[in-house]
Enzyme design. Structure first.
Site, PDB file in Angstrom:
ATOM      1  N   LYS A 189       0.869  -1.187   0.000  1.00 37.15           N
ATOM      2  CA  LYS A 189       0.000   0.000   0.000  1.00 37.15           C
ATOM      3  C   LYS A 189       0.901   1.230   0.000  1.00 37.15           C
ATOM      4  O   LYS A 189       1.532   1.565   0.992  1.00 37.15           O
ATOM      5  CB  LYS A 189      -0.918   0.054   1.226  1.00 37.15           C
ATOM      6  CG  LYS A 189      -2.041   1.059   0.985  1.00 37.15           C
ATOM      7  CD  LYS A 189      -2.438   1.928   2.156  1.00 37.15           C
ATOM      8  CE  LYS A 189      -1.612   3.082   2.558  1.00 37.15           C
ATOM      9  NZ  LYS A 189      -1.743   4.315   1.773  1.00 37.15           N
ATOM     10  N   GLY A 242       7.737   4.763   7.630  1.00 40.51           N
ATOM     11  CA  GLY A 242       6.887   5.926   7.820  1.00 40.51           C
ATOM     12  C   GLY A 242       7.106   6.537   9.191  1.00 40.51           C
ATOM     13  O   GLY A 242       8.165   6.349   9.806  1.00 40.51           O
ATOM     14  N   SER A 243       6.098   7.227   9.667  1.00 43.20           N
ATOM     15  CA  SER A 243       6.265   7.998  10.899  1.00 43.20           C
ATOM     16  C   SER A 243       6.159   7.108  12.139  1.00 43.20           C
ATOM     17  O   SER A 243       5.495   6.068  12.111  1.00 43.20           O
ATOM     18  CB  SER A 243       5.190   9.080  10.959  1.00 43.20           C
ATOM     19  OG  SER A 243       3.924   8.458  10.970  1.00 43.20           O
ATOM     20  N   GLY A 247       3.714   3.900  12.949  1.00 41.85           N
ATOM     21  CA  GLY A 247       4.419   2.666  13.297  1.00 41.85           C
ATOM     22  C   GLY A 247       3.911   2.077  14.614  1.00 41.85           C
ATOM     23  O   GLY A 247       3.670   0.868  14.720  1.00 41.85           O
ATOM     24  N   GLU A 265      10.610   0.911  10.026  1.00 44.79           N
ATOM     25  CA  GLU A 265      11.666   1.889   9.688  1.00 44.79           C
ATOM     26  C   GLU A 265      10.996   3.242   9.881  1.00 44.79           C
ATOM     27  O   GLU A 265      10.145   3.632   9.070  1.00 44.79           O
ATOM     28  CB  GLU A 265      12.082   1.764   8.223  1.00 44.79           C
ATOM     29  CG  GLU A 265      12.454   0.377   7.768  1.00 44.79           C
ATOM     30  CD  GLU A 265      13.792  -0.066   8.287  1.00 44.79           C
ATOM     31  OE1 GLU A 265      14.605   0.800   8.651  1.00 44.79           O
ATOM     32  OE2 GLU A 265      14.010  -1.274   8.348  1.00 44.79           O
ATOM     33  N   CYS A 300      14.186  10.655   5.956  1.00 45.08           N
ATOM     34  CA  CYS A 300      14.233  10.152   7.333  1.00 45.08           C
ATOM     35  C   CYS A 300      15.595  10.432   7.947  1.00 45.08           C
ATOM     36  O   CYS A 300      15.703  10.682   9.138  1.00 45.08           O
ATOM     37  CB  CYS A 300      13.924   8.671   7.369  1.00 45.08           C
ATOM     38  SG  CYS A 300      14.967   7.716   6.267  1.00 45.08           S
ATOM     39  N   GLU A 398      10.843  15.623  14.922  1.00 44.34           N
ATOM     40  CA  GLU A 398      11.127  15.505  13.497  1.00 44.34           C
ATOM     41  C   GLU A 398      10.237  16.493  12.739  1.00 44.34           C
ATOM     42  O   GLU A 398       9.025  16.530  12.936  1.00 44.34           O
ATOM     43  CB  GLU A 398      10.823  14.080  13.012  1.00 44.34           C
ATOM     44  CG  GLU A 398      11.190  13.898  11.554  1.00 44.34           C
ATOM     45  CD  GLU A 398      10.868  12.499  11.025  1.00 44.34           C
ATOM     46  OE1 GLU A 398       9.862  11.911  11.434  1.00 44.34           O
ATOM     47  OE2 GLU A 398      11.649  12.017  10.184  1.00 44.34           O
TER      48      GLU A 398
END
Ligand code: NAP
Length: 494
Positions: A189, A242-243, A247, A265, A300, A398
């Site tokens: 996705k 992703g974030s 996650g 990740e 990232c 972030e």
């Protein structure tokens, strides 16, 4: 193509994918609902793709399971799987202009960077795993007098991958290529922002000889389509980039469904530690500037926290700012553009809120503006905030945009204390010509990736991944195969 107009004409003539890729064919959502893909360059829709329902996700997973069970891919030789991955790499190379133009349309990456960096990395990924395919061995321990024990690695079955928008092909490729090499089927996705290039890549897979159903692409929103995939009872393993917020949610979904393995990740707030004895301060300044502006800071591993030795802080920061000013912000189809728009005007508003809060908390705005520029498109000039202290939000959060936070340090102990004062642990840059300091600090930095006198360099042969809130598994290298295989011990008594 050499000019903005040539690239723009080329992109507007492309037949943009508009359906999902399931069982080797194009499919609409069961209820025909769709969502727009909005160009950050113009703020207008460039395409629409299906908003997959849970029923569509079921169909995708069932197709992937059927493909896994009947052995059309899992049952062929590793050598044959490798040949398909290598042919796929050839096709990526052949279609790199189309794929680059799609990335630029959907998420605004400057087209030359999309072609020369992202597509090159994607092609290299498929080729590297394709070449690895028939070189992997299982284990049989020595010294068992009355038995033969085999430790074999088997594919996990159906893998689900949920990917972000910032490197739509490279990051998906880091999951697709090793998962397929290991013999799995995979359902991907992509992000709402950037499904088009991945859909095209999936079709190229079929052209390379990938059997139907082995790679399924479902499009849709994270909260509905993504959640249905992550909660699916027949998905064996979930790999996510992703974030941290999403996650963490995926870990909950796994616990609430079939306890599938989840590999994360996640984000970062990576420090760049610059000592006065760096071998080449001009090179360090160029790299620090690049590491916060490349991909409009949506990386990232963005080197978003500059930690610089007090004695050189002022001239060094001035040089970084001069380098940043040298990089043109503009139309991503213009080959001279270095920084394209960020993902959306909403994302730009979030980025600016981070910078405003830093200034409100006492940081100094050394470059950029706290207001959005006028005009269409999610453009934003890079921002540098100096005098950032650990108690400021900008030191910790972030931003995922071109905002550099600058803090000075007094000595190596102070530098390492500041570097590790973070809930993230993805990357770190270390600039010094003192060999023992380089070794000592590399050991002490709590991060999965440390670059000494360089930044963001690597190779397919080395793992990429972080620690703490940055996640806990790796992409790339032979180690990426660990998450897509499970071990089996077979004990044979003699
Ligand atoms: P994101 O918002 O977490 O989205 C990533 C993916 O998750 C998208 O496909 C998204 O779908 C989906 N998603 C969102 N909510 C979901 C849910 N409830 N259930 C299942 N899936 C869901 O991240 P992003 O904004 O695209 O990317 C930026 C983040 O990725 C940053 O934190 C960055 O550091 C991180 N990142 C990490 C690495 C690494 O290797 N460590 C590399 C690149 C990026 P929608 O798009 O439809 O919302």
């Amino acid at each position: 193509m050499n000019t903005r107009d040539e690239w723009a004409r080329f992109a507007s003539a492309l037949i943009v994918p508009s359906t999902m890729w399931l069982d080797g064919a194009w499919f609409d959502a069961a209820d025909r609902a769709r969502q727009d893909v909005v160009s950050p360059h113009t703020g207008t829709a460039v395409a629409s793709v299906p908003l997959a329902t849970p029923e569509d996700v079921d169909r995708a997973v069932a197709g992937a399971r059927a493909a896994f069970r009947d052995g059309r891919w899992s049952g062929i030789s590793a050598r044959d799987r490798g040949a398909v991955l290598r042919r796929w790499a050839d096709l990526i190379q052949e279609h790199r202009d189309e794929l680059a133009a799609l990335i630029t349309l959907e998420m605004g990456k400057p087209v030359v960077q999309a072609r020369d960096i992202e597509l090159r990395a994607t092609e290299a990924t498929f080729r590297w795993y394709g070449e690895l395919a028939d070189k992997l061995l299982d284990e049989a321990p020595r010294g068992l007098p009355d038995a033969v024990a085999l430790v074999t690695r088997e594919p996990v079955g159906v893998v689900a991958a949920i990917t972000p928008y910032n490197f739509p092909l490279t990051l998906s490729g880091w999951k697709i290529a090793p998962a397929l090499l290991a013999g799995n089927s995979i359902v991907v996705k992509p992000a709402t922002q950037s499904p088009l290039s991945l859909l095209w890549l999936a079709e190229l897979g079929s052209a390379a000889g990938l059997p139907d159903g082995v790679l399924q692409v479902v499009t849709g929103a994270g909260g509905s389509t993504g959640a249905a995939l992550a909660r699916h009872m027949d998905v064996d393993c979930l790999t996510f980039t992703g974030s941290p917020e999403v996650g963490k949610r995926l870990l909950i979904y796994a616990g609430e469904s079939n306890a599938k393995a989840v590999h994360l990740e996640l984000g970062g707030k990576s420090p760049q530690l610059v000592f006065a004895d760096a071998p080449d301060l001009a090179e360090a300044a160029r790299t620090v500037a690049w590491a916060i502006t490349f991909n409009a800071g949506q990386m990232c591993t963005a080197g978003s926290r500059l930690l610089v030795e007090e004695s050189i802080a002022e001239p060094f920061v001035a040089e970084v700012i001069a380098e940043i000013k040298n990089t043109a912000v503009g139309d991503p189809f213009d080959p001279s553009t270095g920084i394209g728009p960020v993902a959306s005007t909403r994302h730009r508003a979030d980025i600016l809120a981070h910078a405003r809060s830093a200034v409100a908390q006492g940081a100094t705005l050394a470059l950029g503006s706290l207001d959005a520029p006028a005009g269409d498109g999610a453009y934003l000039d890079p921002i540098v905030c100096t005098n950032v202290r650990p108690e400021h939000d900008l030191f910790r959060k972030e931003v995922f945009g071109p905002v550099l936070s600058v803090t000075s340090f007094t000595d190596a102990d102070d530098a390492i204390r500041l570097a590790n004062d973070s809930s993230f642990g993805l990357g770190a840059g270390l600039w010094t010509s003192n060999l023992s300091r380089a070794h000592r600090l590399s050991r002490e930095i709590d991060a999965g990736l440390v670059w000494v006198n360089c930044y963001e360099e690597g190779d397919l042969s080395v793992p990429f991944g972080g620690r703490k809130l940055s996640g806990h598994s790796v992409d790339k290298s032979i180690h990426a195969l660990d998450k897509f295989t499970s071990t089996k011990t077979t004990w044979i008594r003699l």
